[in-house]
Design a protein around this motif. Structure first.
Motif, PDB file in Angstrom:
ATOM      1  N   ILE A 174       0.856  -1.188   0.000  1.00 13.37           N
ATOM      2  CA  ILE A 174       0.000   0.000   0.000  1.00 13.37           C
ATOM      3  C   ILE A 174       0.890   1.235   0.000  1.00 13.37           C
ATOM      4  CG2 ILE A 174      -1.791   1.294   1.238  1.00 13.37           C
ATOM      5  CD1 ILE A 174      -2.583  -1.346   2.599  1.00 13.37           C
ATOM      6  N   GLN A 175       0.474   2.256  -0.758  1.00 12.66           N
ATOM      7  CA  GLN A 175       1.186   3.526  -0.771  1.00 12.66           C
ATOM      8  C   GLN A 175       0.175   4.651  -0.562  1.00 12.66           C
ATOM      9  OE1 GLN A 175       1.486   1.947  -4.383  1.00 12.66           O
ATOM     10  NE2 GLN A 175       2.200   0.270  -3.085  1.00 12.66           N
ATOM     11  N   GLY A 181       2.189  22.028  -1.707  1.00 13.29           N
ATOM     12  CA  GLY A 181       3.152  22.959  -2.265  1.00 13.29           C
ATOM     13  C   GLY A 181       4.268  22.215  -2.968  1.00 13.29           C
ATOM     14  N   ASN A 182       5.505  22.530  -2.602  1.00 16.70           N
ATOM     15  CA  ASN A 182       6.650  21.823  -3.187  1.00 16.70           C
ATOM     16  C   ASN A 182       7.002  20.553  -2.428  1.00 16.70           C
ATOM     17  OD1 ASN A 182       6.779  23.895  -4.966  1.00 16.70           O
ATOM     18  ND2 ASN A 182       8.726  24.745  -4.253  1.00 16.70           N
ATOM     19  N   SER A 183       6.219  20.216  -1.417  1.00 21.55           N
ATOM     20  CA  SER A 183       6.508  19.043  -0.585  1.00 21.55           C
ATOM     21  C   SER A 183       5.647  17.854  -1.002  1.00 21.55           C
ATOM     22  CB  SER A 183       6.254  19.360   0.889  1.00 21.55           C
ATOM     23  OG  SER A 183       7.122  20.370   1.340  1.00 21.55           O
ATOM     24  N   ILE A 184       6.220  16.693  -0.879  1.00 20.98           N
ATOM     25  CA  ILE A 184       5.517  15.431  -1.106  1.00 20.98           C
ATOM     26  C   ILE A 184       5.850  14.541   0.079  1.00 20.98           C
ATOM     27  CG2 ILE A 184       5.215  13.443  -2.627  1.00 20.98           C
ATOM     28  CD1 ILE A 184       6.377  15.182  -4.900  1.00 20.98           C
ATOM     29  N   TYR A 185       4.841  14.004   0.709  1.00 22.18           N
ATOM     30  CA  TYR A 185       5.112  13.120   1.832  1.00 22.18           C
ATOM     31  C   TYR A 185       4.122  11.963   1.831  1.00 22.18           C
ATOM     32  CZ  TYR A 185       1.506  16.091   4.015  1.00 22.18           C
ATOM     33  OH  TYR A 185       0.367  16.789   4.290  1.00 22.18           O
ATOM     34  N   GLY A 186       4.498  10.900   2.497  1.00 22.84           N
ATOM     35  CA  GLY A 186       3.627   9.740   2.489  1.00 22.84           C
ATOM     36  C   GLY A 186       4.232   8.538   3.178  1.00 22.84           C
ATOM     37  N   SER A 187       3.582   7.400   2.974  1.00 21.63           N
ATOM     38  CA  SER A 187       3.980   6.144   3.620  1.00 21.63           C
ATOM     39  C   SER A 187       3.927   5.012   2.611  1.00 21.63           C
ATOM     40  CB  SER A 187       3.051   5.832   4.803  1.00 21.63           C
ATOM     41  OG  SER A 187       3.054   6.887   5.740  1.00 21.63           O
ATOM     42  N   ILE A 188       4.908   4.132   2.684  1.00 23.96           N
ATOM     43  CA  ILE A 188       4.992   2.969   1.801  1.00 23.96           C
ATOM     44  C   ILE A 188       4.975   1.724   2.677  1.00 23.96           C
ATOM     45  CG2 ILE A 188       6.406   1.759   0.104  1.00 23.96           C
ATOM     46  CD1 ILE A 188       7.601   4.529  -0.637  1.00 23.96           C
ATOM     47  N   VAL A 189       3.888   0.975   2.614  1.00 27.03           N
ATOM     48  CA  VAL A 189       3.697  -0.202   3.459  1.00 27.03           C
ATOM     49  C   VAL A 189       4.192  -1.434   2.709  1.00 27.03           C
ATOM     50  CG1 VAL A 189       2.041  -1.610   4.733  1.00 27.03           C
ATOM     51  CG2 VAL A 189       1.692   0.877   4.537  1.00 27.03           C
ATOM     52  N   CYS A 190       5.159  -2.135   3.301  1.00 33.18           N
ATOM     53  CA  CYS A 190       5.730  -3.334   2.679  1.00 33.18           C
ATOM     54  C   CYS A 190       5.388  -4.557   3.518  1.00 33.18           C
ATOM     55  CB  CYS A 190       7.240  -3.194   2.532  1.00 33.18           C
ATOM     56  SG  CYS A 190       7.736  -1.914   1.355  1.00 33.18           S
ATOM     57  N   ASP A 191       4.769  -5.515   2.882  1.00 33.40           N
ATOM     58  CA  ASP A 191       4.307  -6.736   3.539  1.00 33.40           C
ATOM     59  C   ASP A 191       4.961  -7.933   2.848  1.00 33.40           C
ATOM     60  OD1 ASP A 191       2.297  -9.140   3.626  1.00 33.40           O
ATOM     61  OD2 ASP A 191       1.699  -7.845   5.294  1.00 33.40           O
ATOM     62  N   ARG A 199      12.175 -13.424  -1.294  1.00 32.26           N
ATOM     63  CA  ARG A 199      10.883 -13.407  -1.993  1.00 32.26           C
ATOM     64  C   ARG A 199       9.738 -13.686  -1.020  1.00 32.26           C
ATOM     65  NH1 ARG A 199      11.456 -12.178  -7.017  1.00 32.26           N
ATOM     66  NH2 ARG A 199      13.016 -13.062  -8.412  1.00 32.26           N
ATOM     67  N   GLY A 200       9.841 -13.093   0.146  1.00 33.30           N
ATOM     68  CA  GLY A 200       8.802 -13.202   1.155  1.00 33.30           C
ATOM     69  C   GLY A 200       9.087 -14.213   2.236  1.00 33.30           C
ATOM     70  N   LYS A 201      10.018 -15.133   2.000  1.00 35.01           N
ATOM     71  CA  LYS A 201      10.298 -16.171   2.996  1.00 35.01           C
ATOM     72  C   LYS A 201      10.939 -15.592   4.262  1.00 35.01           C
ATOM     73  CE  LYS A 201      10.759 -19.951  -0.347  1.00 35.01           C
ATOM     74  NZ  LYS A 201      11.667 -20.982  -0.922  1.00 35.01           N
ATOM     75  N   GLY A 202      11.575 -14.435   4.134  1.00 37.23           N
ATOM     76  CA  GLY A 202      12.157 -13.804   5.313  1.00 37.23           C
ATOM     77  C   GLY A 202      11.128 -13.144   6.210  1.00 37.23           C
ATOM     78  N   LYS A 203       9.897 -13.001   5.705  1.00 38.98           N
ATOM     79  CA  LYS A 203       8.766 -12.432   6.462  1.00 38.98           C
ATOM     80  C   LYS A 203       9.093 -11.045   7.011  1.00 38.98           C
ATOM     81  CE  LYS A 203       6.778 -16.928   7.574  1.00 38.98           C
ATOM     82  NZ  LYS A 203       6.260 -17.832   8.623  1.00 38.98           N
ATOM     83  N   ILE A 204       9.692 -10.229   6.141  1.00 36.80           N
ATOM     84  CA  ILE A 204      10.070  -8.869   6.531  1.00 36.80           C
ATOM     85  C   ILE A 204       8.937  -7.904   6.186  1.00 36.80           C
ATOM     86  CG2 ILE A 204      11.740  -7.023   6.269  1.00 36.80           C
ATOM     87  CD1 ILE A 204      12.834  -9.588   7.590  1.00 36.80           C
ATOM     88  N   ASP A 205       8.373  -7.291   7.211  1.00 37.38           N
ATOM     89  CA  ASP A 205       7.328  -6.277   7.061  1.00 37.38           C
ATOM     90  C   ASP A 205       7.830  -4.957   7.650  1.00 37.38           C
ATOM     91  OD1 ASP A 205       5.660  -8.373   6.162  1.00 37.38           O
ATOM     92  OD2 ASP A 205       4.899  -8.741   8.178  1.00 37.38           O
ATOM     93  N   TYR A 206       7.546  -3.868   6.987  1.00 32.66           N
ATOM     94  CA  TYR A 206       7.925  -2.555   7.505  1.00 32.66           C
ATOM     95  C   TYR A 206       7.162  -1.487   6.735  1.00 32.66           C
ATOM     96  CZ  TYR A 206      10.834  -2.280   3.297  1.00 32.66           C
ATOM     97  OH  TYR A 206      11.259  -2.263   2.000  1.00 32.66           O
ATOM     98  N   THR A 207       7.174  -0.289   7.260  1.00 34.40           N
ATOM     99  CA  THR A 207       6.602   0.859   6.563  1.00 34.40           C
ATOM    100  C   THR A 207       7.638   1.969   6.503  1.00 34.40           C
ATOM    101  OG1 THR A 207       4.350   0.338   7.307  1.00 34.40           O
ATOM    102  CG2 THR A 207       4.767   2.587   6.536  1.00 34.40           C
ATOM    103  N   LEU A 208       7.919   2.428   5.291  1.00 36.61           N
ATOM    104  CA  LEU A 208       8.821   3.555   5.099  1.00 36.61           C
ATOM    105  C   LEU A 208       7.983   4.830   4.976  1.00 36.61           C
ATOM    106  CD1 LEU A 208      11.842   4.463   4.345  1.00 36.61           C
ATOM    107  CD2 LEU A 208      10.900   4.665   2.052  1.00 36.61           C
ATOM    108  N   HIS A 209       8.264   5.791   5.820  1.00 43.30           N
ATOM    109  CA  HIS A 209       7.621   7.096   5.755  1.00 43.30           C
ATOM    110  C   HIS A 209       8.634   8.089   5.197  1.00 43.30           C
ATOM    111  CE1 HIS A 209       4.504   5.411   8.395  1.00 43.30           C
ATOM    112  NE2 HIS A 209       5.514   4.883   9.072  1.00 43.30           N
TER     113      HIS A 209
END
Length: 731
Positions: A174-175, A181-191, A199-209
């Motif tokens: 999900i993004q 204005g000149n700013s862009i901000y958000g969140s990138i959800v990684c599942d 390829r998912g076997k490491g079960k690494i989940d995080y969200t980059l803001h």
């Protein structure tokens, strides 16, 4: 001394293409980094295959620049979020080189050809010319922020493409993005259900803001998804394949800068990181600060010698040992755990612990050069274990144990640190977890305990893992290391229990085969096809794995026979091609063989340690994209080189000895840390050779602070007391 000028981040940047082995190359990236920093801002040539950094020197197009990367890893990699690509004119709405997401509507994509002749990489800086768009791209970073500077040609339709869904080894789930204005901000959800590490076997989940700002207002901005534009006028959007195209006209050689803060906590954390570390559009100023930070970091081990190539390899290796474990805490002291819960830390939380690799040389090196990093890593791993009611993580990323590889390296790094006087952590809680793990406990504190040691009867009763020789020997080593900690902590019963297990390694020796051998569930040796069989071995074979008893080399001599063991080791080295990406004999490109060169010291043949160590230094390490003989493995391959170049190596973690070899340089100065080291004689250890070690490769004698050593090793205490270590050399 100007150490930074010798760093060449392009060394080892070959990945999974045009290779001579299924194991690929060094898999490093050339991007801009800060010492142990959160941001690694690097170009991406691909999102496909086992190219874990997203960059492969053998490819000739760039699809963008993203803000976080892993270095030197396999297993398809992870991160690579927030990818930005400068463009001019019309273009397709896919990169054209992202195999993780189907490219259906376009032809070539937005990617651009480039030439390595127009590419520059150094510590804290990267630049390249995009030939398709005639845009000159530059990148630099601070610890938690990055800056991009794009120099455009004159064009009415210049622009930027933001790929918010991109993730190496998969894609983001999900993004959510807002424009202001000149700013862009958000969140990138990684599942992990959509890929990532393993390829998912490491079960690494995080969200980059993230929070980024452009130095120039854009005239238009439009979101697109699945290669189609969304409705006009949107100022925010959410999706699972979200991109953004912004447009503006540019004059000839007009520079557009982007400054961006990232956080794994929340958007406010990203904003504050940006405000704290990169408050202005001052690309040159930020780069100079980062260059100075690298100079300070690299100056902890300054070398002098006549071979400029050796200096380049040395400082590039030293650079790679200082990329990870990286900062995982925001400037305000907050971090997010594996469950997304936010905490405040009174220490620098760290992540990216490639345990199975780095316990062998990387952490023994950091204990000397950067003990505070070791301490903070131990605190981070301990916190994860306490939170999850689990063993210490084996291969940690984003607060999650991916379970990659085997053994119990997190515990060994903790125990080794304590034994070396690096003790600013709760040893009572750490030991409680460690001994529960070693005793194969399934509950702790009345709750289920996630134990990385086996709980089968064969392991608990007979100290072996059925059908798994590598697992068996790795766990026996961890028992040995924990036993040394138990002895210091006066846990006599635990010490006796652990040492009884440790000494059973000989039960894995098959006299008919003449080597160690995996055993089945009934204790019988398995049917293997000779000593090069890989059955029961992890990234190794029986020949290589049979010597993995670093805590009892003398006992191995008795088991194999002293003369036979020497011949077997010599044969292992003589048949190897040290420059190859993989060997069935001595295989420096992977960890199980590391430090075998120094076995000869204990066996009474120190000149063979000196000979083979020099051979590996000179043949397994080179300049250029093919410079590493295998995956760099998050600092491990580099750390082996740095330690041996300084004149020693730790063969067995948890022991006090660092075995000597001939240094690579005539003089080196190692700066110590009085917060963690005794420094009884000096706050530096100076290593000197009476002759050029490139011409005189053998050791005649060694003195420490004027007193001759009658042994082939130093203790950690002797190293960290400082003073002068002098080698008297011969041909």
């Amino acid at each position: 001394m100007n150490c930074v000028k010798y760093v060449d981040p392009t060394i080892g940047t070959v990945g999974d293409e045009k290779k001579t082995s299924i194991h690929g190359g060094g898999k490093t990236h050339p991007g801009a980094c800060y010492p142990f920093g959160m941001v690694q801002l690097s170009p991406d040539t691909t999102t496909s295959g086992d190219n874990g950094t997203g960059y492969n020197y053998c490819q000739n197009t760039i699809e963008g620049f993203s803000f976080n990367h892993m270095s030197g890893i396999g297993w398809y990699g992870d991160l690579g979020n927030l990818q930005i690509m400068p463009i001019t004119g019309k273009t397709d709405l896919r990169s054209g080189s992202n195999a993780e997401v189907p490219f259906k509507k376009g032809t070539f994509g937005w990617k651009s050809p480039f030439s390595h002749e127009n590419e520059t990489a150094c510590a804290g800086y990267y630049s390249v010319m995009l030939d398709r768009y005639h845009i000159f791209c530059e990148a630099t970073v601070s610890c938690r922020t990055g800056m991009l500077c794009f120099t455009y040609p004159e064009h009415k339709e210049s622009g930027l493409i933001f790929n918010f869904s991109r993730r190496i080894g998969g894609r983001a789930k999900i993004q959510r993005v807002k424009l202001s204005g000149n700013s862009i901000y958000g969140s990138i959800v990684c599942d992990h259900t959509l890929g990532g590490f393993g390829r998912g076997k490491g079960k690494i989940d995080y969200t980059l803001h993230f929070c980024l700002e452009l130095s120039k207002p854009y005239q238009s901005a439009r979101f697109f998804e699945k290669e189609s534009f969304l409705e006009e006028g949107l100022r925010e959007a959410e999706g699972n394949d979200l991109h953004l195209l912004v447009r503006f006209p540019t004059e000839e050689e007009e520079q557009i800068q982007i400054r961006c803060g990232i956080s794994y906590v929340d958007i406010e954390g990203a904003k504050n990181n940006l405000k704290t570390e990169c408050p202005h559009f001052d690309f040159e100023g930020l780069y100079q600060k980062t260059k100075n930070a690298w100079e300070r970091a690299l100056s902890h081990a300054e070398v002098e010698g006549n071979d400029e190539t050796d200096k380049t390899i040395f400082y590039t290796c030293l650079y790679h040992t200082m990329l990870d474990p990286r900062t995982a805490v925001d400037a305000d002291g907050r971090y997010a755990d594996a469950h997304g819960e936010i905490h405040f830390a009174d220490y620098r939380r760290r992540t990216m612990f490639s345990g199975w690799d780095v316990y062998r040389s990387e952490f023994p090196l950091l204990c000397i050069l950067k003990p505070h990093v070791v301490n903070e890593t131990v605190r981070s791993l301990l916190n994860i274990a306490l939170t999850e009611n689990s063993s210490f993580p084996r291969w940690e990323l984003m607060g999650i144990d991916s379970g990659c590889m085997v053994g119990d390296p997190g515990m060994m790094v903790m125990a080794d640190a304590y034994l070396k006087g690096i003790r600013d952590f709760d040893i009572k809680k750490a030991y409680e977890i460690a001994i529960a793990t070693a005793r194969s406990k399934e509950t702790l504190h009345g709750k289920p305990f996630c134990n990385i040691h086996p709980v089968c009867e064969q392991y608990k009763n007979d100290a072996y893992v059925p059908e798994c020789l590598s697992d068996t020997l790795e766990f026996l080593l961890s028992d040995y290391v924990l036993a040394q900690l138990a002895l210091v902590l006066e846990k006599e019963e635990d010490y006796q229990f652990l040492m009884e297990r440790v000494n059973r390694y000989a039960e894995n020796y098959c006299s008919d085969l003449g080597f160690m051998c995996p055993r089945d569930e009934n204790g019988n040796f398995m049917d293997v096809k000779g000593c090069y069989d890989t059955n029961g071995c992890v990234e190794s074979n029986i020949y290589q794995q049979s010597f993995f008893i670093p805590y009892d080399i003398s006992g191995l001599e008795k088991l194999f026979g002293k003369e036979r063991m020497r011949k077997l080791l010599e044969n292992l080295f003589e048949k190897a091609d040290f420059s190859a990406l993989w060997n069935e004999n001595y295989n420096h490109s992977n960890e199980p063989c590391h430090n075998l060169t120094h076995y000869f010291n204990t066996m009474g043949f120190p000149e063979r340690t000196q000979y083979w160590t020099r051979r590996v230094q000179k043949e397994a390490y080179r300049t250029g994209a093919f410079g590493f003989c295998g995956n760099e493995d998050v600092g491990q391959l580099s750390a082996w080189y740095v330690l041996s170049a300084l004149g020693f190596a730790q063969v067995c973690i948890g022991g006090e000895k660092y075995d000597l070899n001939t240094p690579l340089f005539q003089r080196a100065v190692i700066r110590l840390d009085e917060r963690y080291h005794p420094c009884m004689i000096s706050d530096c250890l100076t290593v000197e050779c009476d002759s050029d070690p490139l011409e005189y490769p053998y050791i005649e004698s060694v003195s420490l602070n004027g007193k001759r050593l009658d042994r082939t090793y130093l203790t950690f205490e002797e190293i960290t007391n400082g003073g002068v270590l002098r080698f008297f050399l011969k041909k």
